[in-house]
Scaffold this motif. Structure first.
Motif, mmCIF file in Angstrom:
data_model
loop_
_atom_site.group_PDB
_atom_site.id
_atom_site.type_symbol
_atom_site.label_atom_id
_atom_site.label_comp_id
_atom_site.label_asym_id
_atom_site.label_seq_id
_atom_site.Cartn_x
_atom_site.Cartn_y
_atom_site.Cartn_z
ATOM 1 N N ASN A 187 40.118 4.443 -16.031
ATOM 2 C CA ASN A 187 38.863 4.757 -16.346
ATOM 3 C C ASN A 187 38.074 5.068 -14.992
ATOM 4 O OD1 ASN A 187 37.438 4.558 -19.119
ATOM 5 N ND2 ASN A 187 39.309 2.809 -18.828
ATOM 6 N N GLU A 188 38.863 5.504 -13.946
ATOM 7 C CA GLU A 188 38.415 6.238 -12.789
ATOM 8 C C GLU A 188 37.552 5.303 -11.784
ATOM 9 O OE1 GLU A 188 36.841 10.110 -13.350
ATOM 10 O OE2 GLU A 188 38.750 11.032 -13.768
ATOM 11 N N VAL A 189 37.786 3.927 -11.863
ATOM 12 C CA VAL A 189 37.061 3.140 -11.011
ATOM 13 C C VAL A 189 37.425 3.339 -9.662
ATOM 14 C CG1 VAL A 189 36.959 0.342 -10.437
ATOM 15 C CG2 VAL A 189 37.066 1.209 -12.701
ATOM 16 N N ALA A 190 36.633 3.319 -8.667
ATOM 17 C CA ALA A 190 36.804 3.563 -7.287
ATOM 18 C C ALA A 190 38.078 3.138 -6.665
ATOM 19 C CB ALA A 190 35.672 3.190 -6.519
ATOM 20 N N PRO A 191 38.901 4.123 -6.099
ATOM 21 C CA PRO A 191 40.041 3.725 -5.424
ATOM 22 C C PRO A 191 39.897 2.496 -4.518
ATOM 23 C CG PRO A 191 39.230 6.036 -4.805
ATOM 24 C CD PRO A 191 38.483 5.492 -5.802
ATOM 25 N N GLU A 192 38.878 2.608 -3.743
ATOM 26 C CA GLU A 192 38.673 1.314 -3.107
ATOM 27 C C GLU A 192 38.672 -0.041 -3.611
ATOM 28 O OE1 GLU A 192 36.341 4.895 -1.126
ATOM 29 O OE2 GLU A 192 36.642 4.024 -3.061
ATOM 30 N N VAL A 193 37.962 0.017 -4.681
ATOM 31 C CA VAL A 193 38.052 -1.117 -5.562
ATOM 32 C C VAL A 193 39.471 -1.757 -6.237
ATOM 33 C CG1 VAL A 193 36.997 -2.196 -7.519
ATOM 34 C CG2 VAL A 193 35.597 -0.882 -6.170
ATOM 35 N N VAL A 194 40.059 -0.641 -7.010
ATOM 36 C CA VAL A 194 41.235 -1.197 -7.440
ATOM 37 C C VAL A 194 42.459 -1.149 -6.391
ATOM 38 C CG1 VAL A 194 41.037 0.035 -9.600
ATOM 39 C CG2 VAL A 194 41.805 1.433 -7.626
ATOM 40 N N ASP A 195 42.260 -0.772 -5.113
ATOM 41 C CA ASP A 195 43.211 -0.875 -4.399
ATOM 42 C C ASP A 195 43.009 -2.363 -3.621
ATOM 43 O OD1 ASP A 195 45.179 -0.698 -1.975
ATOM 44 O OD2 ASP A 195 43.395 -0.034 -0.693
ATOM 45 N N PHE A 196 41.622 -2.559 -3.163
ATOM 46 C CA PHE A 196 41.379 -4.153 -2.712
ATOM 47 C C PHE A 196 41.856 -5.205 -3.780
ATOM 48 C CE2 PHE A 196 38.077 -7.419 -2.620
ATOM 49 C CZ PHE A 196 38.381 -7.893 -1.149
ATOM 50 N N ILE A 197 41.488 -4.940 -4.992
ATOM 51 C CA ILE A 197 41.715 -6.028 -5.962
ATOM 52 C C ILE A 197 43.391 -6.067 -6.142
ATOM 53 C CG2 ILE A 197 41.268 -6.848 -8.147
ATOM 54 C CD1 ILE A 197 38.415 -6.104 -7.816
ATOM 55 N N PHE A 241 34.998 -7.588 0.714
ATOM 56 C CA PHE A 241 35.111 -6.365 0.514
ATOM 57 C C PHE A 241 34.662 -5.235 1.825
ATOM 58 C CE2 PHE A 241 33.861 -2.407 -2.065
ATOM 59 C CZ PHE A 241 35.157 -1.887 -2.142
ATOM 60 N N LEU A 242 33.592 -5.880 2.146
ATOM 61 C CA LEU A 242 33.251 -5.098 3.621
ATOM 62 C C LEU A 242 33.974 -5.179 4.659
ATOM 63 C CD1 LEU A 242 29.421 -5.848 3.859
ATOM 64 C CD2 LEU A 242 30.426 -3.603 3.917
ATOM 65 N N THR A 243 34.761 -6.112 4.762
ATOM 66 C CA THR A 243 35.914 -6.227 5.912
ATOM 67 C C THR A 243 36.999 -5.445 5.743
ATOM 68 O OG1 THR A 243 35.207 -8.496 6.302
ATOM 69 C CG2 THR A 243 37.343 -7.907 7.045
ATOM 70 N N TYR A 244 37.314 -5.308 4.476
ATOM 71 C CA TYR A 244 38.331 -4.189 3.819
ATOM 72 C C TYR A 244 37.868 -2.860 4.033
ATOM 73 C CZ TYR A 244 40.481 -1.117 0.449
ATOM 74 O OH TYR A 244 41.095 0.042 -0.147
ATOM 75 N N LEU A 245 36.515 -2.625 3.980
ATOM 76 C CA LEU A 245 36.387 -1.147 3.912
ATOM 77 C C LEU A 245 36.067 -0.769 5.550
ATOM 78 C CD1 LEU A 245 33.594 -0.969 1.239
ATOM 79 C CD2 LEU A 245 35.625 0.218 1.256
ATOM 80 N N THR A 246 35.708 -1.826 6.383
ATOM 81 C CA THR A 246 35.335 -1.326 7.803
ATOM 82 C C THR A 246 36.439 -1.929 8.734
ATOM 83 O OG1 THR A 246 34.199 -3.459 7.985
ATOM 84 C CG2 THR A 246 32.926 -1.885 7.213
ATOM 85 N N THR A 247 37.090 -2.820 8.526
ATOM 86 C CA THR A 247 38.178 -3.223 9.555
ATOM 87 C C THR A 247 39.576 -2.956 8.978
ATOM 88 O OG1 THR A 247 38.098 -5.613 8.923
ATOM 89 C CG2 THR A 247 36.511 -4.651 10.710
ATOM 90 N N GLY A 248 39.770 -2.936 7.809
ATOM 91 C CA GLY A 248 41.140 -2.795 7.445
ATOM 92 C C GLY A 248 41.544 -1.251 7.178
#
Length: 394
Positions: free
Chosen positions: A207-217, A281-288
């Motif tokens: 269902n096209e949930v954001a790739p950042e979300v499915v990758d992170f989880i 999640f912010l750490t994943y987006l900004t420093t990962g």
């Protein structure tokens, strides 16, 4: 957070929905042969935001065959409201009952299509007032609402929370519900649903949930996935995380204004999934090293793709389908489909198998991405995967 609870038989949401469908199909077969049936009323109990309502929507192919009523939002038994009617000529009075407009539409459709099962889904099943309790009891006993019998091909399904928190050891979770009396409990089939991350991820991939979300989880361990997907608020007015809130987070990540503004992004994320999950999640987006779908499609890098975790590869396969489809419609295609096909040749068989299951076997690829489906079916490497999938399903 999640401990084994021996009080109930916990099942997954997918299992619960399969049981509802199998039982309904069988009961409809009985009805169509003229037999009397004792219909079952399943009530799905779980933590909030697990996806019960969405699951029922997906169970019913034609949404005209479904009516969803939030009991908690209804007033005083208003599934059927009493209306006084006075006949002045005969000097008589009687009470009529006006059926809820949404239920009335379902009833008309069920009468027009008697060979098809219809569903009346009562959300917040055990939050109604005393009038609503009486209405529900009549529905369970007589398959009717006050003054309005329902066709036999309407099946009632409920959903709600239990009176006690039996799903986790979090003491901050309080379920403000009205306990069902013994007579009502004896006439329902409760199904206690436990969160299964793999089921949610498979749904998210489709269902096209954001790739950042499915990758992170998806790249976390099983226990981490459960703790991230459901994390209750630490205060009465705070924000927690649920599968529903993680799904809704996709709308913020799709907005370039919010995504590219650190202040707005932080505020948006915290408002959706709370501080604890939000910080991670912010750490994943900004420093990962967040997954960049377009970078992999624009400049194919087999070594970089091979180094990705299985969850990240799966996130790529599901999230890249939309840009691949759009590229195939472009007057100046950039070759995304060819690059995508090369990535499918990865040695990560788990990622490929989940892609084939969630996108191909379910029909999602053919239905939502027809040009991509047509292109891939012309590629020998893809057809080899299709053949292997067919053999494994025999």
């Amino acid at each position: 957070m999640f401990e084994e609870n021996t009080q109930q038989n916990f099942i997954s949401l997918n299992t619960a929905l399969r049981l509802v469908k199998a039982d309904t199909d069988f009961q409809m077969q009985q009805l169509l042969t003229g037999r009397q049936v004792d219909k079952h009323t399943f009530v799905l109990y779980s933590l909030p935001g697990i996806g019960k309502t969405q699951g029922i929507r997906e169970l019913v192919q034609d949404q005209q065959e479904l009516c969803i009523i939030d009991i908690n939002a209804e007033f005083g038994g208003s599934l059927a409201m009493p209306i006084s009617h006075v006949n002045e000529q005969e000097q008589t009075a009687q009470v009529l009952h006006a059926l809820n407009a949404s239920i009335a539409r379902l009833r008309r459709h069920a009468l027009s299509a008697p060979q098809t099962a219809h569903f009346l889904f009562l959300d917040e099943f055990n939050r109604g007032d005393e009038f609503m309790k009486q209405t529900i009891m009549q529905l369970l006993l007589e398959n009717r609402l006050p003054g309005n019998p329902l066709p036999a091909n309407i099946f009632v399904v409920g959903a709600g929370n239990t009176a006690e928190n039996i799903f986790s050891d979090e003491q901050t979770v309080e379920n403000d519900v009205n306990e069902l009396d013994t007579a009502t409990r004896d006439r329902i089939n409760p199904l206690f649903i436990q969160l299964e991350p793999k089921e949610w991820l498979d749904w998210a991939y489709q269902n096209e949930v954001a790739p950042e979300v499915v990758d992170f989880i998806g790249s976390k361990s099983y226990n981490e996935q459960r703790d991230l997907l459901y994390q209750p608020s630490k205060s009465a007015d705070g924000t927690g995380a649920t599968p529903r809130s993680w799904t809704r987070l996709s709308s913020f990540l799709a907005d370039p204004v919010i995504k590219n503004d650190p202040v707005l992004l932080k505020a948006a994320i915290f408002s959706m999934i709370g501080n604890d999950c939000g910080n991670r999640f912010l750490t994943y987006l900004t420093t990962g090293d967040p997954l960049d779908i377009f970078a992999l499609l624009r400049e194919p890098d087999q070594a970089k793709f091979a180094a990705l975790a299985t969850g990240s590869k799966m996130a790529f396969f599901s999230s890249a389908l939309r840009p691949v489809e759009q590229d195939l419609t472009s007057t100046r295609p950039r070759g995304y489909a060819e690059i995508f096909t090369k990535y499918l040749q990865t040695d990560d068989q788990t990622a490929v198998a989940r892609f084939m299951h969630t996108q191909v076997e379910t029909g999602v690829l053919q239905e939502r991405y027809p040009l991509t489906n047509e292109y891939l079916r012309q590629q020998p490497v893809f057809m080899q995967l299709v053949m292997e999938m067919s053999v494994n399903n025999i």
